[in-house]
Design an enzyme around this catalytic site. Sequence first.
Site, PDB file in Angstrom:
ATOM      1  N   GLU A   1       0.889  -1.168   0.000  1.00 37.09           N
ATOM      2  CA  GLU A   1       0.000   0.000   0.000  1.00 37.09           C
ATOM      3  C   GLU A   1       0.922   1.211   0.000  1.00 37.09           C
ATOM      4  OE1 GLU A   1      -3.272  -0.143  -0.086  1.00 37.09           O
ATOM      5  OE2 GLU A   1      -3.440  -2.297   0.209  1.00 37.09           O
TER       6      GLU A   1
ATOM      7  N   CYS B   1      -2.760   8.871   3.592  1.00 35.44           N
ATOM      8  CA  CYS B   1      -2.529   8.285   2.264  1.00 35.44           C
ATOM      9  C   CYS B   1      -3.670   8.602   1.312  1.00 35.44           C
ATOM     10  CB  CYS B   1      -2.337   6.778   2.386  1.00 35.44           C
ATOM     11  SG  CYS B   1      -3.688   5.960   3.237  1.00 35.44           S
TER      12      CYS B   1
HETATM   13  P1  NAP Z   1       8.531   4.692   4.527  1.00 35.92           P
HETATM   14  O1  NAP Z   1       9.666   5.572   4.843  1.00 35.92           O
HETATM   15  O2  NAP Z   1       8.510   4.025   3.219  1.00 35.92           O
HETATM   16  O3  NAP Z   1       8.451   3.630   5.711  1.00 35.92           O
HETATM   17  C1  NAP Z   1       7.387   2.730   5.812  1.00 35.92           C
HETATM   18  C2  NAP Z   1       7.763   1.594   6.731  1.00 35.92           C
HETATM   19  O4  NAP Z   1       8.791   0.825   6.113  1.00 35.92           O
HETATM   20  C3  NAP Z   1       8.323   2.029   8.080  1.00 35.92           C
HETATM   21  O5  NAP Z   1       7.873   1.140   9.070  1.00 35.92           O
HETATM   22  C4  NAP Z   1       9.819   1.879   7.870  1.00 35.92           C
HETATM   23  O6  NAP Z   1      10.524   1.677   9.073  1.00 35.92           O
HETATM   24  C5  NAP Z   1       9.846   0.623   7.035  1.00 35.92           C
HETATM   25  N1  NAP Z   1      11.078   0.402   6.305  1.00 35.92           N
HETATM   26  C6  NAP Z   1      11.845   1.307   5.671  1.00 35.92           C
HETATM   27  N2  NAP Z   1      12.892   0.681   5.079  1.00 35.92           N
HETATM   28  C7  NAP Z   1      12.769  -0.644   5.366  1.00 35.92           C
HETATM   29  C8  NAP Z   1      13.535  -1.807   5.061  1.00 35.92           C
HETATM   30  N3  NAP Z   1      14.622  -1.732   4.324  1.00 35.92           N
HETATM   31  N4  NAP Z   1      13.122  -3.004   5.544  1.00 35.92           N
HETATM   32  C9  NAP Z   1      11.999  -3.108   6.286  1.00 35.92           C
HETATM   33  N5  NAP Z   1      11.227  -2.031   6.608  1.00 35.92           N
HETATM   34  C10 NAP Z   1      11.610  -0.819   6.148  1.00 35.92           C
HETATM   35  O7  NAP Z   1       7.142   5.501   4.621  1.00 35.92           O
HETATM   36  P2  NAP Z   1       6.662   6.470   5.787  1.00 35.92           P
HETATM   37  O8  NAP Z   1       7.427   7.743   5.680  1.00 35.92           O
HETATM   38  O9  NAP Z   1       6.604   5.772   7.092  1.00 35.92           O
HETATM   39  O10 NAP Z   1       5.140   6.720   5.373  1.00 35.92           O
HETATM   40  C11 NAP Z   1       4.733   7.683   4.455  1.00 35.92           C
HETATM   41  C12 NAP Z   1       4.371   7.049   3.134  1.00 35.92           C
HETATM   42  O11 NAP Z   1       3.442   5.997   3.339  1.00 35.92           O
HETATM   43  C13 NAP Z   1       3.671   8.001   2.194  1.00 35.92           C
HETATM   44  O12 NAP Z   1       4.248   7.882   0.926  1.00 35.92           O
HETATM   45  C14 NAP Z   1       2.230   7.541   2.179  1.00 35.92           C
HETATM   46  O13 NAP Z   1       1.547   7.803   0.998  1.00 35.92           O
HETATM   47  C15 NAP Z   1       2.362   6.091   2.415  1.00 35.92           C
HETATM   48  N6  NAP Z   1       1.155   5.540   3.002  1.00 35.92           N
HETATM   49  C16 NAP Z   1       0.351   4.750   2.232  1.00 35.92           C
HETATM   50  C17 NAP Z   1      -0.808   4.211   2.755  1.00 35.92           C
HETATM   51  C18 NAP Z   1      -1.700   3.322   1.927  1.00 35.92           C
HETATM   52  O14 NAP Z   1      -2.598   2.716   2.482  1.00 35.92           O
HETATM   53  N7  NAP Z   1      -1.500   3.230   0.636  1.00 35.92           N
HETATM   54  C19 NAP Z   1      -1.159   4.468   4.086  1.00 35.92           C
HETATM   55  C20 NAP Z   1      -0.328   5.274   4.844  1.00 35.92           C
HETATM   56  C21 NAP Z   1       0.835   5.803   4.291  1.00 35.92           C
HETATM   57  P3  NAP Z   1      11.249   2.904   9.831  1.00 35.92           P
HETATM   58  O15 NAP Z   1      10.185   3.883  10.179  1.00 35.92           O
HETATM   59  O16 NAP Z   1      11.862   2.237  10.993  1.00 35.92           O
HETATM   60  O17 NAP Z   1      12.236   3.456   8.836  1.00 35.92           O
END
Ligand code: NAP
Length: 513
Positions: A256, A295
């Site tokens: 997502e 999101c």
């Molecule tokens: P992110 O930086 O991509 O991180 C998302 C999750 O992935 C976090 O728990 C992060 O952990 C983890 N992660 C990062 N690198 C990883 C790796 N190499 N291995 C395992 N896990 C890893 O996104 P965010 O800044 O938290 O969230 C914002 C984004 O999420 C926006 O782009 C938004 O559109 C999207 N979003 C989408 C939805 C949907 O339903 N489509 C809902 C909510 C948000 P850490 O925090 O520990 O780095």
Amino acid sequence: MQTLPSFVLGSRHLATGGFQSLENPVTEELVAQASSAGLDYAQVVRFGREVGGRHLRALTFAERGALLAKCSAAIHAQRDALIELSRINGGTTRGDGKFDIDGATGTLTFYASLGEKLGARTHLVDGESVQLGRTARHSGLHVRVSRPGVAVHINAFNFPAWGMMEKFACSILAGVPVIEKPGTPTAMLAARIAELIVEANIMPEGSFQFVCGSLGDMLDHLGPHDVLAFTGSSATGAKLRGNANLVRQNVHVTLECDSLNAAVLAPDVEESSETYALFLRNVALDMTQKTGQKCTAVRRIFVPKERAAQVQADLVDALSRIPVGDPADEKMRMGPVASKAQFEDVSKGIARLAAHGTVACGGAARLYPKGWFLAPTLIVARDAADPAHHAEEVFGPCASLLPYEGDATTAAALVNKGGGGLVCSAYSNDAVWSERFTLEAAPWHGRVWLASDKNADQALPPGMVLPHSIHGGPGRAGGGEELGAERGLELYMQRTAVQGFKGMLDALLPKQA
Ligand code: NAP
């Protein structure tokens, strides 16, 4: 400073090093630290899969649903304290904190009721039986059974409660144990929810584990029955999807991700109508609720060219009346973005979009000397087709106003330039326009939301994710699908065709009432 715990292998784990700091985005003070250093990630996977899976699969849907109801009650009992934690670590207003926490308990309750309805069985029958032989004596039927694996859930920072519990609810009801990982910058709220569930001793041993911090090499230990459900940015999603072990083992993966959600005003909507008032209210709400870190928040607002000046004036008026400041002050309706990193990303994104239009209100500048505050920002595009407005999600209180010319097909073609979205909303009283727009936009969206004078007084805002409908979307949005009532269980269940004597199938696989 508080060290956030993990809950794994039946006990609480507190790391002693490798910490990441969590801050209060209003005061910029450090409020907690998180690390998963010292965990044996392979053992966590095995414990969930073997111990948790065995316990959960022995329960019926009704019994699993009862667990979800208890989790909902345990969270709801601490609602005010959780709203406060959300403010301290996420900078949320009371309304935004409630939105996240009530979203979590509401979704749990929804799936608890579904469990009760599915009753005293452990499998689902999918569709009707079909005749395969010369007569119906030899027939076929599809059945869904729990995958004998573990589900790793990686959550984004913006919905520490709701995001985590919606994945949890579907997986647990489907009989698959979970390992939850929150987005680290706002993990205080998720960690407290995990602690409440553990302290209430609700979940069978091994069925709920919580890892605060990194997942280490956990994905390298997943196998063919395991599931990875990820919510976050497209960049991280793409990296995880490419993990060699996940590819080799055909692990079930769902993503997502980002979405440039659109709101479209059709040419027929009168300024005096209820539909126009709803359009303005929803756009202003979507841009500012959770400081635009949703999101499903609207990023692109399409309006007929001849109406653009009026809509711009009305939106600027609505946005400028939203007080932005410390959410501890109850008069504030929008808080800061969640972290310094988030502020820098959003601020750069606004500056990039501003180069392709004019800033009608707000901007990239920091609002106050302290705290990661930005003003609600509306950018009027010079050209609705300019790829700059369809290419990048600015994950904050910012949207582009895109004046368009043409019919429903043209409007949908512009909307579809977003490359795949979670939701697009359209406001029209013209049934022909709405039908045409829906059919053109549907292949590019997980959800099409329609408002007219007929339903304007009842329609919940398009940014609201309801468990009744699927959540997800094609292309940029990740290609995933979650929720949607019983559909939400599909990711966690194997569908198998069973072919044999019909009498045997009927006896073995009776359709649920
Ligand atoms: P992110 O930086 O991509 O991180 C998302 C999750 O992935 C976090 O728990 C992060 O952990 C983890 N992660 C990062 N690198 C990883 C790796 N190499 N291995 C395992 N896990 C890893 O996104 P965010 O800044 O938290 O969230 C914002 C984004 O999420 C926006 O782009 C938004 O559109 C999207 N979003 C989408 C939805 C949907 O339903 N489509 C809902 C909510 C948000 P850490 O925090 O520990 O780095």
